[in-house]
Scaffold this motif. Structure first.
Motif, short mmCIF file in Angstrom:
data_model
loop_
_atom_site.label_atom_id
_atom_site.label_comp_id
_atom_site.label_asym_id
_atom_site.label_seq_id
_atom_site.Cartn_x
_atom_site.Cartn_y
_atom_site.Cartn_z
N MET A 183 -86.46 -14.98 39.95
CA MET A 183 -85.09 -14.55 40.19
C MET A 183 -84.93 -14.11 41.65
O MET A 183 -83.91 -14.39 42.29
N ALA A 184 -85.95 -13.40 42.15
CA ALA A 184 -85.90 -12.92 43.54
C ALA A 184 -85.79 -14.11 44.50
O ALA A 184 -85.07 -14.06 45.49
N ILE A 185 -86.51 -15.18 44.18
CA ILE A 185 -86.48 -16.37 45.05
C ILE A 185 -85.10 -17.03 44.99
O ILE A 185 -84.49 -17.35 46.01
N VAL A 186 -84.61 -17.21 43.78
CA VAL A 186 -83.36 -17.95 43.59
C VAL A 186 -82.16 -17.16 44.14
O VAL A 186 -81.29 -17.71 44.79
N ILE A 187 -82.16 -15.85 43.90
CA ILE A 187 -80.98 -15.06 44.23
C ILE A 187 -80.94 -14.60 45.68
O ILE A 187 -79.92 -14.73 46.36
N SER A 188 -82.08 -14.09 46.19
CA SER A 188 -81.97 -13.38 47.46
C SER A 188 -82.04 -14.27 48.69
O SER A 188 -81.70 -13.83 49.78
N ALA A 189 -82.49 -15.50 48.55
CA ALA A 189 -82.62 -16.31 49.76
C ALA A 189 -81.51 -17.35 49.87
O ALA A 189 -81.09 -17.90 48.88
N ALA B 39 -78.85 -5.41 36.42
CA ALA B 39 -80.04 -5.40 35.56
C ALA B 39 -80.93 -6.63 35.74
O ALA B 39 -82.07 -6.65 35.29
N LEU B 40 -80.41 -7.67 36.42
CA LEU B 40 -81.25 -8.84 36.68
C LEU B 40 -82.23 -8.51 37.80
O LEU B 40 -81.82 -7.99 38.83
N PRO B 41 -83.50 -8.83 37.62
CA PRO B 41 -84.46 -8.50 38.68
C PRO B 41 -84.10 -9.18 40.00
O PRO B 41 -83.81 -10.37 40.02
N GLY B 42 -84.11 -8.41 41.05
CA GLY B 42 -83.87 -8.97 42.38
C GLY B 42 -82.41 -9.06 42.77
O GLY B 42 -82.09 -9.20 43.95
N ALA B 43 -81.49 -8.99 41.80
CA ALA B 43 -80.06 -9.08 42.16
C ALA B 43 -79.53 -7.67 42.32
O ALA B 43 -79.58 -6.88 41.40
#
Lengths: 492, 163
Positions: A152-158, A262-266
Motif C-alpha cells: 500500500m505504501a508503494i502504491v499510494i505514496s509514490a 486506516a489504510l496503511p501508508g495512506a
C-alpha cells in the motif's frame, strides 16, 4: 477495567496539561508553511520518553490533531498549505478567505473537530473488536498483513511506483543493519558497537522528517509572505449555516477520512484529496470547486482530521502504522513497553480506553485553542524562518541525543536527514522508507519463521482462509496500478 | 536527470549490499533461508529498479539538451552554485561543526554559538540573534534539564563552561 478507570486516567491534571501544551505546539508547527505535523511528532517523541506513557502518547495525539487543523490557517491567509494535509482545499479556502478569512477558518475549525470526533468514535469501537479478531493470527497472516502494508505504501505514496519500491528497499536495508531477527546474526555493522542494535528509530525519524524540512526552509531564508489580514469579523459567524447546509458532506467526509486513514501508508493528505474529489463529483455546484467552494473546504478539512484518528486503528491493532505520524508514535509506544497487537488491549485495556478518551478531549479542546490560533494567526505566520530553523535544529539534536544519551545517534539523525533531503529531491517517498524500516523486520521474521515451521513448504502461506484473503488483497494491490494505467490509456 | 541519478544510486546501493552479503550465510541448516537471504533479494530488487530508472531517463532525455548536460561536469558545478543548494550546504557544514563541538564545549554553550552563527549567516542582526539564542538556551535549560531531566552532553574540557 472500566470506562470509569479510563476516565480517571485521562482526566489526570498532568495529562490534561500535557495535552494543552502539545496543542499549542501543534498549532504553531502546523501553521508554519513547510513544517509538517510529522516533523513535529518526530521532535516531540524523544521527550515523551521522560513522561509517563499516557501523558507522552496523549501529547502526540493532541499535537497531531491540532497541527492538521492549523495547516489550514496559512492555506486561508497565504494560499500556502501549512501541512500536506491542507493542500486539497487550499485554493477554495484562500478564495473564501479573501472575503471572510476569520469565518472561513471558523468553519474549518469546527468541521475539523467534527471529523476528528467521528474518527475517534470509530477508532474507539472498531479497534478492540478488530484486536479480538486478530488474536488467532499466526506468522503467516502477519506476513501477508505486513507485506500488504508495504505494498500500500508503494502504491499510494509514490508518484511513480518504481520510486516507491526503491523507497521500500532503502528502508528495508536500513532496518537490516544490526542483529538479524530470526537467528541473531550480526549484519552490516562494520564492527561498530553502536550499530549492534540497529539504527535507532527516533533519531532516524527526526532525521528523515525534520532535517529535510529544515534544509528546504533554510534554502530560501529570506522568503516573505503577503498575509491576508483578519477583518474584525466573528470567527464562528458561518458555522451554523455551514453545519446545516453541509451535514451530509460532513458525515460522508468523516467516514471517508477514517477509512482512508486506516489504510496503511495512506495519510491525512490522501484522505483530504479523496473526500474533496468525491464531494465535487456528487455536488450540485461542482463548477464552484477551485473558485471558493465552502463545500469543498468542509469535505477536505473534515476528512483530514478524521484520518488522524483512523490511522491509529491499524497501528494499535496490528502494529502497522496508518500514516507517518503513527509510524513515529509506534516507536514511542514500543519505548514505553506498549507492544501493539491483541495483547495490548487485554493487558492495558484501561490505558487504551484512556487514549481514546484523549482523542475526544483533544478534538474538543482544539475548538478553544484553534480559536486562539485564528485570532493570533497573523503573528504566528510572521516568525522568520532564519530564526526558526536554527532553533528547531537544536531541538532535533537534543531529541536525537536524549533517547540513548549518544552523540552517535545525533550523527545518525544528520546523515539520514541529508539522505532524506536528497531522496526527496529525487522523488523517492520518505513515508515508504519509514514504513519499510518498521515493517521490514516483521516481514522478514514472519516469512522465515513460517518457512521454518512448515519445513520449507511454501503452501503454508495459503493454508489458512484469512491468509488466502490477505494474499489476494496483497496481489490485488500490486496489480492495481497496472489496471489504472490500462484504463487511462483506453480512455485517452 | 533526477531519474538517472536515482537509478545510478539504486544500482550502486544494490551492488554495495551484495558485496556486504558475501560473508553472511545465504542458507542455514536444512536449507532454511539464512541472514543474507532477504538483504540479497532486496539488493537485486534495488539493481532492477536502478536499471529501469536509468533506461527510462535515457529514453526520455536522448537527443535533448538535458542528456548532454548529464555528462558534463559543468552541470554539477552549476547546481552547486545554485543559491538554494549553497544555502543548504552552508547549513549542513555549520550543523556538522556543531555536532563535532558538542562533546568538547558541552551542549548548552555549543547550541548558543550555533544558533547565533546560523542566524547571523542567514541575515538576522547580531544583537537580535544574540538575544534569541540566549533566551532559547535558557528555555532549553529550564524545560529539558530542569523539568524533563533530560541528560545533555557535558564538556570534556572541564569546568570552563557551565554544562
Amino acid at each position: 477495567m472500566s470506562l470509569y478507570d479510563a476516565l480517571q486516567l485521562a482526566l489526570q491534571p498532568n495529562v490534561i496539561f500535557a495535552v494543552i501544551i502539545a496543542e499549542f505546539f501543534g498549532v504553531f508547527i502546523g501553521a508554519m508553511p513547510g513544517l509538517t505535523a510529522t516533523m513535529a511528532t518526530a521532535l516531540l517523541v524523544p521527550f515523551t520518553y521522560f513522561m509517563d506513557p499516557l501523558a507522552g502518547i496523549s501529547m502526540i495525539i493532541a499535537m497531531a490533531t491540532v497541527a492538521i487543523f492549523s495547516g489550514d490557517i496559512p492555506a486561508v491567509l497565504l494560499k500556502i498549505p501549512g501541512t500536506p494535509a491542507s493542500a486539497a482545499q487550499t485554493i477554495d479556502a484562500y478564495q473564501l478567505g479573501r472575503r471572510k478569512p476569520a469565518s472561513t477558518l471558523g468553519v474549518d475549525l469546527v468541521c475539523s473537530a467534527l471529523g476528528g470526533l467521528t474518527g475517534s468514535l470509530i477508532l474507539m469501537f472498531s479497534a478492540p473488536a478488530l484486536a479480538e479478531f486478530t488474536s488467532n493470527f499466526s506468522t503467516v497472516e502477519y506476513f501477508w498483513l505486513t507485506l500488504w502494508g508495504l505494498s500500500m505504501a508503494i502504491v499510494i505514496s509514490a508518484e511513480e511506483p518504481i520510486k516507491g519500491v526503491l523507497g521500500v528497499v532503502i528502508g528495508f536495508l536500513i532496518a537490516s543493519i544490526g542483529i538479524e531477527p530470526v537467528y541473531g546474526y550480526v549484519r552490516f555493522t562494520f564492527g561498530s558497537v553502536e550499530l549492534l542494535n540497529g539504527i535507532s528509530f527516533i533519531p532516524a525519524m527526526i532525521g528523515f522528517f525534520a532535517i529535510p524540512e529544515l534544509l528546504r526552509q533554510i534554502s530560501r531564508p529570506h522568503e516573505r509572505y503577503s498575509i491576508q489580514l483578519l477583518k474584525g469579523e466573528k470567527v464562528f459567524d458561518l458555522v451554523v449555516v455551514a453545519l446545516k447546509k453541509f451535514k451530509t458532506v460532513i458525515v460522508r467526509s468523516a467516514l471517508i477520512g477514517t477509512f482512508i486513514g486506516a489504510l496503511p501508508g495512506a495519510g491525512a493528505d490522501i484522505a483530504a484529496w479523496t473526500s474533496y474529489g468525491v464531494a465535487k463529483r456528487v455536488s450540485k455546484k461542482p463548477e464552484e470547486y477551485g473558485k471558493g467552494s465552502l463545500e469543498g473546504v468542509v469535505a477536505a478539512t473534515t476528512a483530514n482530521n478524521a484520518a488522524i484518528s483512523g490511522a491509529w486503528i491499524p497501528t494499535l491493532v496490528f502494529g502497522i502504522p496508518g500514516d507517518s505520524i503513527t509510524a513515529i508514535a509506534l516507536g514511542a509506544l514500543m519505548a514505553h513497553g506498549l507492544r501493539p497487537g491483541p495483547m495490548l488491549f487485554e493487558r492495558y485495556g484501561s490505558l487504551i480506553t484512556a487514549f481514546f478518551i484523549i482523542f475526544i478531549i483533544a478534538n474538543l479542546l482544539m475548538i478553544l485553542i484553534g480559536y486562539l490560533a485564528i485570532k493570533l494567526s497573523t503573528n504566528i505566520l510572521r516568525v522568520p524562518r532564519n530564526i526558526l530553523v536554527p532553533v528547531i535544529a537544536v531541538f532535533c539534536v537534543i531529541g536525537a541525543y536524549a533517547v540513548n544519551n549518544s552523540i552517535f545517534d545525533v550523527w545518525v539523525m544528520l546523515v539520514l536527514g541529508i539522505l532524506g533531503y536528497f531522496m526527496g529531491r529525487l522523488g523517492i517517498p520518505i513515508p515508504s522508507v519509514v514504513l519499510a524500516i518498521i515493517l521490514g523486520p516483521m516481514v522478514e521474521f514472519n516469512f522465515i519463521t513460517s518457512l521454518i515451521k512448515s519445513d520449507l513448504n511454501p503452501i503454508v502461506f495459503v493454508s489458512r482462509p484469512i491468509a488466502i484473503g490477505l494474499a489476494i488483497l496483497t496481489i490485488f494491490t500490486w496489480v492495481l496500478p497496472f489496471i489504472r494505467v490500462r484504463r487511462i490509456r483506453r480512455s485517452t | 536527470m533526477k531519474d538517472f541519478i536515482a537509478g545510478v544510486t539504486a544500482l550502486a546501493l544494490g551492488v554495495f549490499f551484495i558485496f556486504l552479503c558475501r560473508d553472511i550465510p545465504l542458507l542455514v541448516a536444512r536449507g532454511y533461508p539464512g541472514p543474507s537471504f532477504f538483504p540479497l533479494i532486496l539488493s537485486v530488487v534495488s539493481i532492477i529498479c536502478g536499471v529501469i530508472l536509468m533506461i527510462k531517463s535515457i529514453i526520455r532525455l536522448r537527443g535533448s539538451k538535458g542528456f548532454t548536460s548529464v555528462l558534463r561536469i559543468t552541470y554539477l558545478i552549476r547546481r552547486f552554485k545554485d543559491r538554494e543548494v549553497l544555502n543548504a550546504v552552508r547549513f549542513i557544514v555549520m550543523t556538522v561543526a556543531y555536532i563535532v563541538l558538542i562533546p568538547y564545549l558541552g551542549f548548552l554553550l555549543t547550541s548558543l554559538i550555533y544558533m547565533l552563527l546560523v542566524q547571523v549567516v542567514y541575515g538576522v542582526s547580531t544583537f537580535k540573534a544574540l538575544g534569541i539564542s540566549v533566551s532559547m538556551v535558557f528555555f532549553i535549560y529550564i524545560l529539558f534539564i530542569g523539568i524533563l531531566k533530560v541528560v545533555v552532553p557535558e564538556p570534556i574540557l572541564g569546568s570552563i563552561v557551565f554544562r
